[in-house]
Design a protein around this motif. Structure first.
Motif, short mmCIF file in Angstrom:
data_model
loop_
_atom_site.label_atom_id
_atom_site.label_comp_id
_atom_site.label_asym_id
_atom_site.label_seq_id
_atom_site.Cartn_x
_atom_site.Cartn_y
_atom_site.Cartn_z
N HIS A 100 0.84 -1.19 0.00
CA HIS A 100 0.00 0.00 0.00
C HIS A 100 0.88 1.24 0.00
O HIS A 100 1.80 1.36 0.80
CB HIS A 100 -0.91 0.01 1.23
CG HIS A 100 -1.74 1.25 1.33
ND1 HIS A 100 -2.88 1.42 0.59
CD2 HIS A 100 -1.58 2.37 2.06
CE1 HIS A 100 -3.39 2.61 0.86
NE2 HIS A 100 -2.62 3.20 1.75
N VAL A 101 0.61 2.14 -0.92
CA VAL A 101 1.32 3.41 -0.97
C VAL A 101 0.27 4.51 -0.85
O VAL A 101 -0.68 4.56 -1.64
CB VAL A 101 2.10 3.57 -2.31
CG1 VAL A 101 2.75 4.93 -2.40
CG2 VAL A 101 3.12 2.46 -2.46
N GLU A 102 0.44 5.36 0.13
CA GLU A 102 -0.50 6.46 0.34
C GLU A 102 -0.34 7.49 -0.78
O GLU A 102 0.75 7.98 -1.03
CB GLU A 102 -0.23 7.11 1.70
CG GLU A 102 -1.34 7.98 2.20
CD GLU A 102 -2.57 7.19 2.63
OE1 GLU A 102 -3.68 7.70 2.42
OE2 GLU A 102 -2.41 6.08 3.16
N MET A 103 -1.45 7.80 -1.45
CA MET A 103 -1.42 8.76 -2.54
C MET A 103 -1.19 10.16 -1.98
O MET A 103 -1.75 10.54 -0.97
CB MET A 103 -2.75 8.73 -3.30
CG MET A 103 -2.81 9.68 -4.46
SD MET A 103 -4.35 9.60 -5.37
CE MET A 103 -5.41 10.58 -4.34
N VAL A 104 -0.33 10.92 -2.66
CA VAL A 104 -0.03 12.28 -2.23
C VAL A 104 -0.30 13.22 -3.40
O VAL A 104 0.22 13.02 -4.50
CB VAL A 104 1.45 12.41 -1.81
CG1 VAL A 104 1.76 13.82 -1.36
CG2 VAL A 104 1.79 11.40 -0.73
N LEU A 105 -1.10 14.22 -3.14
CA LEU A 105 -1.30 15.28 -4.13
C LEU A 105 -0.41 16.46 -3.77
O LEU A 105 -0.15 16.71 -2.59
CB LEU A 105 -2.76 15.74 -4.13
CG LEU A 105 -3.74 14.87 -4.89
CD1 LEU A 105 -5.17 15.30 -4.60
CD2 LEU A 105 -3.47 14.92 -6.38
N PRO A 106 0.06 17.18 -4.77
CA PRO A 106 0.85 18.37 -4.45
C PRO A 106 0.00 19.35 -3.63
O PRO A 106 -1.19 19.48 -3.87
CB PRO A 106 1.17 18.97 -5.82
CG PRO A 106 0.97 17.87 -6.80
CD PRO A 106 -0.08 16.98 -6.22
N PRO A 107 0.62 20.03 -2.66
CA PRO A 107 -0.13 21.05 -1.93
C PRO A 107 -0.53 22.20 -2.86
O PRO A 107 0.06 22.37 -3.93
CB PRO A 107 0.84 21.52 -0.85
CG PRO A 107 2.15 20.94 -1.18
CD PRO A 107 1.98 19.88 -2.21
N MET A 108 -1.50 22.97 -2.46
CA MET A 108 -2.02 24.03 -3.32
C MET A 108 -0.95 25.01 -3.78
O MET A 108 -0.98 25.46 -4.93
CB MET A 108 -3.16 24.78 -2.61
CG MET A 108 -4.43 23.96 -2.51
SD MET A 108 -5.00 23.27 -4.09
CE MET A 108 -5.44 24.73 -4.99
#
Length: 117
Positions: A100-108
């Motif tokens: 499992h790899v936690e998805m990371v979105l770029p910060p705003m």
């Protein structure tokens, strides 16, 4: 809008390369996608709707920065293995060895920086 499927597909496309830059950096990547609208926007590098356009621009900036060469391939939704974790009827297909790899979105502020031109 009634649905945000294309935006979700585009956000996940951004997240993949932002989450795992060391795996993607300098490589050829085969990117499976099951949404035709998102696929078309990523391939042509353009989308007329502002929300989608921002995500497409971010995708291309990230992959350019990583020097990642992406080949997109459309696949039917039911064959999309990346959807297995969101479909209870497919959970049994996930290998026990999968990590499992936690998805990371770029910060705003990163999104804003990518869109400053």
């Amino acid at each position: 809008k009634k649905t945000y499927v294309a935006q979700a597909e585009l956000a996940v496309a951004v997240a993949v390369y932002y989450t795992m830059p060391d795996i993607c950096r300098g490589r050829f990547v085969l990117h499976f996608i099951d949404n035709v609208g998102a696929l078309a926007a990523l391939v042509k590098g353009y989308e007329g709707r502002a929300d989608n356009a921002a995500l497409v621009a971010c995708f291309h900036e990230i992959t350019l920065d990583l020097m990642t060469n992406v080949w997109f391939e459309w696949i039917p939704s039911l064959a999309n293995i990346s959807d297995w974790m969101t479909r209870p009827d497919k959970a049994h297909l996930i290998p026990k060895s999968a990590k499992h790899v936690e998805m990371v979105l770029p910060p705003m502020h990163v999104f804003a920086g990518m869109l400053a031109f």
